[in-house]
Scaffold this motif. Sequence first.
Motif, PDB file in Angstrom:
ATOM      1  N   GLU A  71       0.806  -1.219   0.000  1.00 43.23           N
ATOM      2  CA  GLU A  71       0.000   0.000   0.000  1.00 43.23           C
ATOM      3  C   GLU A  71       0.842   1.274   0.000  1.00 43.23           C
ATOM      4  O   GLU A  71       0.312   2.372  -0.043  1.00 43.23           O
ATOM      5  N   SER A  72       2.144   1.135   0.009  1.00 41.82           N
ATOM      6  CA  SER A  72       3.049   2.280   0.030  1.00 41.82           C
ATOM      7  C   SER A  72       3.114   2.959  -1.339  1.00 41.82           C
ATOM      8  O   SER A  72       2.935   2.323  -2.378  1.00 41.82           O
ATOM      9  N   LYS A  73       3.369   4.284  -1.329  1.00 46.58           N
ATOM     10  CA  LYS A  73       3.550   5.009  -2.579  1.00 46.58           C
ATOM     11  C   LYS A  73       4.915   4.684  -3.169  1.00 46.58           C
ATOM     12  O   LYS A  73       5.831   4.312  -2.445  1.00 46.58           O
ATOM     13  N   ASP A  74       5.038   4.833  -4.501  1.00 50.02           N
ATOM     14  CA  ASP A  74       6.327   4.641  -5.161  1.00 50.02           C
ATOM     15  C   ASP A  74       7.229   5.839  -4.871  1.00 50.02           C
ATOM     16  O   ASP A  74       6.769   6.927  -4.538  1.00 50.02           O
ATOM     17  N   ILE A  75       8.529   5.633  -5.034  1.00 50.36           N
ATOM     18  CA  ILE A  75       9.495   6.711  -4.822  1.00 50.36           C
ATOM     19  C   ILE A  75       9.614   7.485  -6.130  1.00 50.36           C
ATOM     20  O   ILE A  75       9.858   6.907  -7.190  1.00 50.36           O
TER      21      ILE A  75
END
Length: 99
Positions: free
Chosen positions: A89-93
């Motif tokens: 669920e984390s955003k991409d860098i």
Amino acid sequence: MADVKYYDVILKPVITEKSMAGMGEKKYTFLVHPEANKSQIKEAVEKMFEGTKVKSVNTQNCEGKNRRRGMVVGKTAKTKKAIVQLTEESKDIEIFAGL
């Protein structure tokens, strides 16, 4: 260890074919400070890139290569790489987005 702040931990991203292939699995590769540990790397990534949650950190110490210039023999500097796995669920860098 010297007082290393979170913005001193990550030196630069590693851009290779292998690291780019890992981005599909949310794995990002960075050159990090040689004395940084896994918890410091996790904290630095989460503070520097908003909306990211780190699942795991793998580190690799790389020895310097032997170099020769004429009759003078020496070694390049030692480095340390970190492969950071983000949660689903984390955003991409963003720094890797245009590559």
